[in-house]
Scaffold this active site. Structure first.
Site, mmCIF file in Angstrom:
data_model
loop_
_atom_site.group_PDB
_atom_site.id
_atom_site.type_symbol
_atom_site.label_atom_id
_atom_site.label_comp_id
_atom_site.label_asym_id
_atom_site.label_seq_id
_atom_site.Cartn_x
_atom_site.Cartn_y
_atom_site.Cartn_z
ATOM 1 N N THR A 20 0.822 -1.208 0.000
ATOM 2 C CA THR A 20 0.000 0.000 0.000
ATOM 3 C C THR A 20 0.857 1.260 0.000
ATOM 4 O O THR A 20 0.535 2.244 -0.646
ATOM 5 C CB THR A 20 -0.933 0.007 1.236
ATOM 6 O OG1 THR A 20 -1.759 -1.156 1.197
ATOM 7 C CG2 THR A 20 -1.815 1.237 1.256
ATOM 8 N N SER A 117 6.045 2.816 9.079
ATOM 9 C CA SER A 117 4.854 3.473 9.608
ATOM 10 C C SER A 117 4.488 2.994 11.009
ATOM 11 O O SER A 117 5.241 3.183 11.955
ATOM 12 C CB SER A 117 3.685 3.281 8.635
ATOM 13 O OG SER A 117 2.573 4.065 9.007
ATOM 14 N N LYS A 131 9.924 3.925 1.251
ATOM 15 C CA LYS A 131 8.967 4.375 0.248
ATOM 16 C C LYS A 131 9.551 5.544 -0.533
ATOM 17 O O LYS A 131 10.501 6.192 -0.088
ATOM 18 C CB LYS A 131 7.636 4.756 0.889
ATOM 19 C CG LYS A 131 7.717 5.886 1.893
ATOM 20 C CD LYS A 131 6.376 6.168 2.548
ATOM 21 C CE LYS A 131 5.480 6.995 1.665
ATOM 22 N NZ LYS A 131 4.267 7.474 2.362
ATOM 23 N N ARG A 294 -0.125 9.216 11.284
ATOM 24 C CA ARG A 294 -1.412 8.778 11.834
ATOM 25 C C ARG A 294 -1.640 9.419 13.196
ATOM 26 O O ARG A 294 -0.694 9.763 13.896
ATOM 27 C CB ARG A 294 -1.460 7.257 11.962
ATOM 28 C CG ARG A 294 -1.305 6.544 10.631
ATOM 29 C CD ARG A 294 -1.464 5.045 10.778
ATOM 30 N NE ARG A 294 -1.240 4.377 9.501
ATOM 31 C CZ ARG A 294 -1.827 3.259 9.122
ATOM 32 N NH1 ARG A 294 -2.685 2.658 9.926
ATOM 33 N NH2 ARG A 294 -1.566 2.719 7.946
ATOM 34 N N GLU A 372 -9.967 5.522 7.673
ATOM 35 C CA GLU A 372 -10.347 4.942 8.956
ATOM 36 C C GLU A 372 -9.139 4.481 9.758
ATOM 37 O O GLU A 372 -9.220 4.298 10.969
ATOM 38 C CB GLU A 372 -11.312 3.766 8.740
ATOM 39 C CG GLU A 372 -10.850 2.710 7.746
ATOM 40 C CD GLU A 372 -9.744 1.813 8.246
ATOM 41 O OE1 GLU A 372 -9.718 1.544 9.464
ATOM 42 O OE2 GLU A 372 -8.917 1.392 7.432
#
EC number: 5.4.2.2
Length: 553
Positions: A20, A117, A131, A294, A372
């Site tokens: 992802t 992450s 990334k 996040r 979400e």
């Protein structure tokens, strides 16, 4: 300092895929596999469109184990390809949103972000990640990551510069390197500089500091011993005037102090138990993941789900200076995110992955977006941003308190929103590290049965079942197989998808989303029928052997 370009043969290494949001692997596998990083970094330079000619590049990361080794390899491969303008964060630190801001402000061609992450860090049981971001500050799109994966599958040669002495990046300043007759400069910068300048464009810190002082706001901020620790001190203590005792786990460590830096109710239990009780001394609490993109928002007596946070920000955008200055053009959410924001405004629905918001932001179609999975952000940069989201909430508290002439809390804002718009009861089940083939077989079974499946939700019939497919309104690209949806006549949804952020096996995620005007119901009771239906239509226990999820969010 001198550098010499070396070339030597290599063979492909299996499993070098980008998921992802970048490569995610166990750190032990990366460390113990010869040429693992050399292969993958060369594949990135071989294939990425923004690395085909020398330009400015930015390199930073979340501070986890192996980041400094990876940074050294990226610099040396860049030198071997003729890159002469290389910017790195001091000691290798730079949060993901900060790197996005740095790419944009310094007009760089690309950014390398060393992060896994929200995954754990460390030599033995942690993950490593890498990334690539583009010149717009956002993650590389599928067309670029697919080419990198193809290059990694077919790589035959490693090209890298060898230095005559070790490169140290623990002091701000310029390092000159002569490589094959070219003079290159590695600029070691303060990783806070560009990001803090960006935040000053988004918020009125003087006003927020006055609010914090006037109401003696009590805040707790958890950095999980990851990169946001260095940002939290600057933002929350220096700019907002909070005492340093407000910061928890604020010292970055290569293994994050053994913490799992996923800002949810399970892994941020320390923060949750301190802030959420009705008799808590804290007014609001925040937690940020490993690389700072996040966020978890909690208040006395309240947990703000990411979906509700997105919806509330969509109604309170006039309280956030960034939107007052730049206008509010629209909202996008990922498909599995609850439909809470849909009851507030019209939205664009995308697959999971921040990269899908990039085209919409670049074209001026949206100003705010969210997922979400505890990600919220705006068009000011091209990554989700935990600290930005937290400052939005401080701004909303300040504005509501000014209007009421008393301190307004998180719980009051949340309940007022539900009273006006209704509530989406929402939950996510994660089944971690299941057998990959079993997970794929389960998904395929549901795809095969999508047109014929029969089920109802306590008498509410199934409206349709499909495999979500996204048609990008900007470039016309189509992205398929993005999650199996069971959508019922009352709008309730059960969604199944395989996560692309794990490093071992597969993670099955099951989402439950049910709207009701009654916002005071028990969430577990409200969703119980949906859970029963989900187990039945997926046969998840039969396929995986799991009767219960690993994590419930």
């Amino acid at each position: 300092m001198q550098a010499t370009v070396k070339r030597y043969p290599t063979t492909p290494i299996s499993g070098q895929t980008m998921g992802t949001s970048g490569l995610r692997k166990r750190a032990s596998e990366v460390e113990n596999t010869p040429n693992y990083l050399e292969n993958f970094v060369n594949a990135m330079f071989n294939a990425a469109s923004n690395l085909q000619k020398p330009g400015k590049i930015i390199i930073g990361g979340d501070g986890r184990y192996l980041n400094l080794k990876a940074l050294d390899i990226i610099i040396r491969v860049a030198l071997s390809r003729g890159f002469t303008d290389i910017v790195v964060g001091k000691s290798g630190f730079m949060s993901t949103p900060a790197e996005s801001a740095t790419i944009i402000r310094r007009k760089a061609e690309a950014g390398f972000i060393m992060t896994a992450s929200h995954n754990p860090a460390g030599k033995d049981h942690g993950d490593f990640g890498l990334k690539l971001n583009m010149s717009n500050g956002g993650p590389a799109p599928l067309e670029v990551t697919s080419k990198i994966e193809e290059s990694a599958r077919n790589i035959k040669e490693i090209v890298i510069a060898e230095l005559n002495k070790p490169l140290t990046i623990d002091t701000i300043g310029d390092i000159e390197i002569e490589c094959e007759g070219k003079k290159a400069i590695v600029h070691v910068i303060d990783p806070l500089e560009d990001y803090i300048a960006y935040l000053h464009e988004c918020f009125d810190f003087e006003k927020l500091k006055q609010f914090v002082s006037k109401y003696h706001l009590k805040v707790q901020v958890d950095g999980f011993n990851a990169v946001t620790g260095i940002y939290n001190k600057k933002v929350f203590c220096e700019l907002l005037g909070l005492p340093e005792s407000s910061l928890k786990n604020a010292i970055p460590m290569p293994d994050f102090g053994g913490k799992h830096p996923d800002p949810n109710l399970t892994y941020a239990a320390e923060l949750v138990h301190a802030v959420i009780p009705e008799d808590s001394p804290y007014d609001i609490g925040f937690a940020f993941d490993g690389d700072g993109d996040r966020n978890l928002i909690v208040g006395r007596g309240a947990f703000v789900s990411p979906s509700d946070s997105l919806a509330i920000l969509s109604t309170k955008y006039n309280d956030i200076p960034f939107f007052v200055k730049n206008g509010f053009k629209g909202v996008a959410r990922s498909m599995p995110t609850s439909a809470a924001v849909d009851h507030v405004t019209s939205i664009t629905e995308t697959p999971t992955g921040w990269k899908f918001f990039g085209n919409l932001m670049d074209s001026g179609k949206i100003s705010l977006c969210g997922e979400e999975s505890f990600g919220t952000g705006c068009c000011g940069i091209r990554e989700k941003d935990g600290i930005w989201a937290a400052l939005c909430w401080v701004s909303i508290l300040a504005a509501e308190s000014e209007r009421a002439q008393r301190l307004v809390g998180v719980k009051e804002i949340l309940e007022n929103h539900w009273a006006k718009y209704g509530r989406n009861y929402y939950q996510r089940y994660d089944f971690d590290e299941v057998d990959k083939k079993a997970a794929e077989d389960m998904m395929q079974m549901m795809r095969d049965n999508a047109k014929t499946v029969k089920c109802d939700l306590n008498g509410v019939p199934l409206k349709f079942c499909d495999d979500f497919e996204y048609h990008d309104s900007v470039d016309g690209s189509v992205t398929s197989k993005q999650g199996i949806r069971f959508v019922f006549e009352d709008g309730s949804r059960i969604i199944f998808r395989l996560s692309g952020t794990g490093s071992v096996g597969a993670t099955i995620r099951v989402y439950f989303d049910k709207y009701s005007k009654d916002y005071k119901a028990d969430q577990n009771k409200m969703l119980a029928d949906m859970v029963t239906v989900a187990y039945a239509v997926s046969q998840i226990t039969k396929f995986t052997g799991r009767e219960k999820p690993s994590v419930v969010t």
